[in-house]
Write a protein that holds these residues in place. Structure first.
Motif, PDB file in Angstrom:
ATOM      1  N   SER A   1      -2.432   0.805  -2.233  1.00  0.00           N
ATOM      2  CA  SER A   1      -2.372   0.717  -0.784  1.00  0.00           C
ATOM      3  C   SER A   1      -0.894   0.875  -0.372  1.00  0.00           C
ATOM      4  CB  SER A   1      -2.957  -0.644  -0.439  1.00  0.00           C
ATOM      5  OG  SER A   1      -2.751  -0.929   0.878  1.00  0.00           O
TER       6      SER A   1
ATOM      7  N   HIS B   1      -5.994   4.474   1.027  1.00  0.00           N
ATOM      8  CA  HIS B   1      -5.493   4.142  -0.310  1.00  0.00           C
ATOM      9  C   HIS B   1      -5.519   5.401  -1.163  1.00  0.00           C
ATOM     10  CE1 HIS B   1      -9.878   3.813  -1.066  1.00  0.00           C
ATOM     11  NE2 HIS B   1      -9.572   4.188  -2.285  1.00  0.00           N
TER      12      HIS B   1
ATOM     13  N   SER C   1     -10.230   0.450   1.943  1.00  0.00           N
ATOM     14  CA  SER C   1      -8.769   0.424   1.800  1.00  0.00           C
ATOM     15  C   SER C   1      -8.195  -0.784   2.529  1.00  0.00           C
ATOM     16  CB  SER C   1      -8.146   1.674   2.401  1.00  0.00           C
ATOM     17  OG  SER C   1      -8.901   2.800   2.142  1.00  0.00           O
TER      18      SER C   1
END
Lengths: 611, 149
Positions: free
Chosen positions: A63, A77, A99
């Motif tokens: 991330s 991500h 994400s």
């Protein structure tokens, strides 16, 4: 540390144990997050020469410092691992609620190592990591898997990234699905399948702090407004299927496995899709642009996300003009968890081999695998996912399939370093020729804009490719989706400003640009370590030897001298040697002394050029 | 005052969560989606709705509270929470038909929408890039009794 957690979760599937390791601020500042951080962790965690489908190949989710804040389209991500297709770095980018949950669970990255002895799924519940049996999920698509896991965990907000049957069967271009936004290219799903990891479920409920919260809020809202103004002024999202017709008019639409570069039956427009198949337009977290269009083949059926590259690969590339067949093929790719571009390319290769008599009906289980046969397309996608019959050969990707079939079929295997080419013909779109040949990024998140690229000329492409790659590296590491770049008036300075506001780590636009260059040099270093040779930066023989057979661009081929010159110019603009190797002084200038140390220690620096 | 609440046009909503980010930033001073007063519910990618207080006429939450911590502010037709009384028992959460009340784990008291009365208009409406949110004003005559239904 603001916005970053400075934490990396290590999950060992062999021992079914997890631990948390610190990520120092210097590392985060140098590599930002996403693709940069993921590649840096891959260099550390993958031993040189690791086989992509062995338990030793780490699967890394990373991330960024902007994820979890209000920064526009920043909830993405990167999935970084060694690609089962190319053997080099695979750095696909995905976006969506998964994400955001990863970041909110308290980690900047997750490294998954080892392999389970039987199917498992991992449930990361903030700081607690559970390992669950996943035998009952085998054979399920991503939506069924997510639904079953949510039921099991008793929480609708649990976000699930999973593989489908394609990943379980280690189709070399399998992807990892989280909702519709997928880490598509490069085969990360096959790596996940080789670890017998069906899914990673995350419940992240933490707050994300920001160094200057109001500043981030103000800057983000300003950018949302600009994105909205663009949409209102008729600016079309570059990812939509609407690109098919302009690209066809430019004679750059790969047709029938790159035999032609325009498709006479190309008549698919967004208006047609919207009127007949559109269900809903959705957005990733904090994205004002909302580019994900969901379509249905039939009312009430499963919904599919369709972008230009999927449409081009499963449509014209296979000579198919039937929208329901294309949507059905995309739906099956989604269910089996496979990259649409590589799937379409592999099928197109098989279709040409069939028409040339190298594959017979005996090989294809009675399927008439001619170009333009919609039933064949749908049947073959299914058989690839299950690795049945001919599908077992095609699941290996065009490079390996053509090597196995032989008899000259390598000539029309349209890949570079094993990764199938996406929907732009390099014979007419010269800038793409260089891009595909040297390709440091596996998945381009920016798409074609009419007028953006001087598409027919190769002059000045070398330098612009370097700059484009560096900006893309910044974008894929800060995790600002490439599709909203057009609403930034000056991307680097505005992104640097946002980064400083969110993290409190001061970075100038020039430093950010250098970080992009550093990340690309890191990817290249890793590729060199994994056996990259100068000859790998090249394109399939068809593009040089087989002229386009019809249309305005009839007779066009790529000149190898021209490509050679572009590649040399590109190496030069990067400050690499003529052989494409990185001088040690270059790494030092980019502040990558730690990489040089690692080269001395664990992999003896044998592959780096020492000048 | 007439009954007002935030309404979402589900066809326009893309599920971008910008309303949640802005709400938590405004109310809590951090990007803390758990403590947003508005929540995007997305059971399947194409099925999107928001959960936010509708200031029901019969206020089941007020009736359910065993400690009389909740009451209605007649002047603004919003809910008032007396934090000192709230023990975070969650009865109001149980009875809310819209799933619009959440428990703040750290303070063990509940949080719900207050229509950003200190702002010209609710923050979520201001920031929604799709213009999917609006302030709905009920035309029905106001009942005086909170128990009126």
């Amino acid at each position: 540390m603001h916005s970053y957690w400075g934490k990396c979760l290590i999950i060992d599937l062999t021992a079914q144990k997890s631990e948390v390791r610190e990520l120092p601020q210097s590392l985060l500042r140098n590599y930002l997050g996403g693709v940069g951080l993921g590649t840096r962790l891959l260099l550390e965690w993958a031993k040189p020469g690791t086989d992509a489908l062995s338990p030793d190949n780490p699967l890394i989710f990373a991330s960024s410092g902007l994820a979890g804040t209000m920064a526009p389209a920043s909830g993405n991500h990167a999935v970084v691992t060694k690609s089962p297709l190319s053997g080099f770095v695979s750095d696909s980018v995905s976006s969506g609620h998964w994400s955001l949950s990863l970041k909110r669970a308290g980690y900047d990255a997750v490294v998954i190592t080892g392999a389970a002895s039987s199917p498992v799924y991992v449930f990361v519940d903030n700081e607690i990591v559970h390992f669950h049996k996943a035998d009952h999920l085998i054979g399920q698509g991503s939506f069924q898997t997510a639904e079953a896991i949510r039921k099991h965990t008793g929480d609708d907000r649990v976000q699930v990234a999973s593989i489908g049957p394609g990943g379980e069967n280690m189709v070399r271009y399998a992807c990892i699905n989280d909702s519709y936004c997928r880490a598509t290219r490069g085969g990360a799903g096959a790596v996940m399948g080789s670890k017998r990891l069906k899914a990673i479920a995350i419940r992240g409920t933490r707050a994300i702090s920001a160094y200057d919260l109001r500043g981030v809020e103000r800057a983000s809202i300003d950018l949302y407004a600009r994105a909205q103004a663009e949409t209102a002024s008729g600016h079309k999202n570059p990812r939509t299927p609407d690109n098919l017709l302009p690209i066809n008019r430019l004679d750059a639409l790969p047709t029938r496995n790159f035999q032609q570069s325009s498709f006479e039956q190309a008549n698919i427009t967004e208006e047609y899709l919207a009127a007949n198949h559109l269900v809903k337009i959705i957005a990733c977290p904090t994205c004002p642009a909302a580019c994900e269009h969901l379509y249905q083949v039939v009312d009430g059926g499963p919904e599919v996300a369709l972008d230009y590259e999927s449409l081009a690969a499963l449509g014209p590339l296979c000579g198919i003009d039937s929208v329901p067949a294309i949507l059905k093929a995309v739906e099956l790719c989604q269910f089996h968890g496979m990259d649409t571009v590589s799937t379409g390319n592999s099928i197109a290769w098989a279709m040409e081999s069939f028409e040339k008599g190298l594959l017979t009906k005996e090989d294809t289980q009675g399927i008439n695998l001619s170009f333009g046969n919609p039933e064949a397309l749908v049947a073959i996608v299914e058989s690839i996912g299950k690795r049945n019959g001919i599908g077992n050969l095609l699941a290996e990707g065009t490079k390996r399939a053509s090597a196995k079939l032989g008899r000259g079929s390598e000539r029309w295997a349209m890949h570079s370093k094993g990764l199938e080419l996406a929907g732009y013909d390099p014979r007419t779109m010269k800038s793409r020729a260089l891009r595909f040949a040297v390709g440091l990024e596996i998945q381009s998140n920016d798409c074609f804009h009419c007028g953006d690229e001087d598409i027919h000329s190769s002059s000045s492409t070398s330098l612009s490719n370097q700059e484009r790659e560096d900006t893309a590296a910044v974008s894929n590491s800060l995790m600002i989706c490439g599709l909203i770049h057009s609403c930034f008036s000056d991307f680097l300075s505005e992104a640097a400003h946002l980064y400083t506001l969110a993290t409190g780590i001061h970075i100038s636009p020039a430093e950010l640009k250098q970080a992009g260059e550093r990340i690309n040099n890191l990817k290249k270093t890793l590729n060199i370590r994994e056996g990259w040779r100068r000859s790998d930066d090249w394109l399939p023989p068809r593009l040089f030897k087989d002229p386009i057979t019809s249309g305005k661009a009839k007779g066009a081929v790529l000149s190898d001298k021209e490509l050679q010159a572009m590649i040399e110019g590109y190496y030069q603009s990067r400050g690499w040697t003529i052989e494409g190797l990185i001088p040690t002084v270059k790494l030092k200038a980019l502040g990558m002394d730690d990489i040089l140390e690692m080269a001395k220690g664990s992999w003896h620096g044998a592959s780096l050029h020492t000048v | 005052m007439e009954r007002r609440y935030i309404q979402c046009d589900r066809d326009k909503c893309t599920g971008c969560l910008i309303c949640e980010f802005a709400c938590s930033a405004s109310k809590e001073g951090s990007f803390d989606l758990e403590r947003s007063r508005i929540h995007v519910i997305q059971p399947t990618p194409s099925m999107i709705a928001v959960a936010v207080c509708q200031f029901c006429r019969n206020s089941p939450c007020i009736k359910a509270c065993p400690r009389d911590a909740l009451s209605r502010d007649e002047a603004t037709h919003t809910l008032k929470l007396e934090k000192a009384r709230c023990a975070g028992c969650g009865w109001c959460i149980e009875v809310c038909p819209f799933g619009a009340i959440t428990l703040d784990e750290s303070t063990k008291s509940v949080i719900m929408c207050d229509l950003c009365l200190d702002h010209p208009q609710p923050r979520c409406i201001e920031v929604c890039p799709q213009k999917a949110l609006r302030l709905y004003v009920s035309k029905r005559k106001q009942s005086r009794e909170p128990t009126g239904g």
